[in-house]
Scaffold this active site. Structure first.
Site, PDB file in Angstrom:
ATOM      1  N   GLY A 224       0.801  -1.218   0.000  1.00  0.00           N
ATOM      2  CA  GLY A 224       0.000   0.000   0.000  1.00  0.00           C
ATOM      3  C   GLY A 224       0.833   1.267   0.000  1.00  0.00           C
ATOM      4  O   GLY A 224       0.303   2.361  -0.041  1.00  0.00           O
ATOM      5  N   CYS A 225       2.146   1.111   0.053  1.00  0.00           N
ATOM      6  CA  CYS A 225       3.041   2.269  -0.016  1.00  0.00           C
ATOM      7  C   CYS A 225       3.584   2.371  -1.437  1.00  0.00           C
ATOM      8  O   CYS A 225       3.941   1.366  -2.037  1.00  0.00           O
ATOM      9  CB  CYS A 225       4.210   2.115   0.949  1.00  0.00           C
ATOM     10  SG  CYS A 225       3.786   2.311   2.663  1.00  0.00           S
ATOM     11  N   GLN A 226       3.636   3.588  -1.940  1.00  0.00           N
ATOM     12  CA  GLN A 226       4.195   3.806  -3.263  1.00  0.00           C
ATOM     13  C   GLN A 226       5.703   3.527  -3.242  1.00  0.00           C
ATOM     14  O   GLN A 226       6.249   2.933  -4.145  1.00  0.00           O
ATOM     15  CB  GLN A 226       3.927   5.243  -3.698  1.00  0.00           C
ATOM     16  CG  GLN A 226       4.340   5.543  -5.107  1.00  0.00           C
ATOM     17  CD  GLN A 226       3.975   6.952  -5.509  1.00  0.00           C
ATOM     18  OE1 GLN A 226       3.619   7.784  -4.690  1.00  0.00           O
ATOM     19  NE2 GLN A 226       4.046   7.233  -6.795  1.00  0.00           N
ATOM     20  N   SER A 227       6.364   3.941  -2.169  1.00  0.00           N
ATOM     21  CA  SER A 227       7.785   3.672  -1.981  1.00  0.00           C
ATOM     22  C   SER A 227       7.932   2.300  -1.343  1.00  0.00           C
ATOM     23  O   SER A 227       6.981   1.751  -0.807  1.00  0.00           O
ATOM     24  CB  SER A 227       8.394   4.709  -1.039  1.00  0.00           C
ATOM     25  OG  SER A 227       8.060   6.000  -1.432  1.00  0.00           O
TER      26      SER A 227
END
Length: 141
Positions: free
Chosen positions: A51-54
């Site tokens: 769920g994190c872009q990074s």
């Protein structure tokens, strides 16, 4: 050791020293630099927060009935965000992490100053750290 509530109040106080969000971002970047880093061998797919872009890797270990978190990220702002959460929750009992509120994040204005994708990542980080606490709670009781 200070309680989660006391640490969260310290974080709010620290952020209140800065007049604008550029200074707060710089402070978050500095926090990220002081983050207890995850061992390179633990940077595995199963430790990446979904769920994190990074990319954000988090490891949790139970030490003396308290959770010790380590983490890293490939993005400096994201590293600062996870550093804030780890500062508040690492070294605390699983039950206290599970019941901890996250109002301090709103108090420092973090969520409203993040892009939608980073805000989603923040929510994912909170969920993942609390899931570790739930998993370790059964070992403590």
């Amino acid at each position: 050791m200070a309680s989660i509530q006391e640490i969260q109040e310290e974080i709010v106080e620290d952020f209140s020293m800065f007049d604008d969000w550029m200074q707060r971002y710089e402070y978050m970047i500095d926090l990220g630099k002081s983050l207890p880093l995850i061992d390179e061998s633990l940077k595995t797919e199963d430790r990446i927060i979904k769920g994190c872009q990074s990319k954000v890797w988090v490891n949790a270990e139970l030490v003396d009935s308290k959770i010790a978190f380590t983490a890293d990220s490939d993005a400096i702002i994201t590293k600062g965000i996870i550093a804030i959460l780890i500062r508040a929750w690492s070294g605390q009992k699983p039950a206290d992490i599970i019941t901890a509120n996250t109002d301090f994040i709103d108090e420092i204005g973090l969520k409203e100053h993040l892009s939608p994708t980073r805000a989603n990542g923040l929510v994912s980080m909170i969920k993942q750290l609390k899931m570790y606490a739930v998993a370790y709670q059964t070992q403590v009781n």
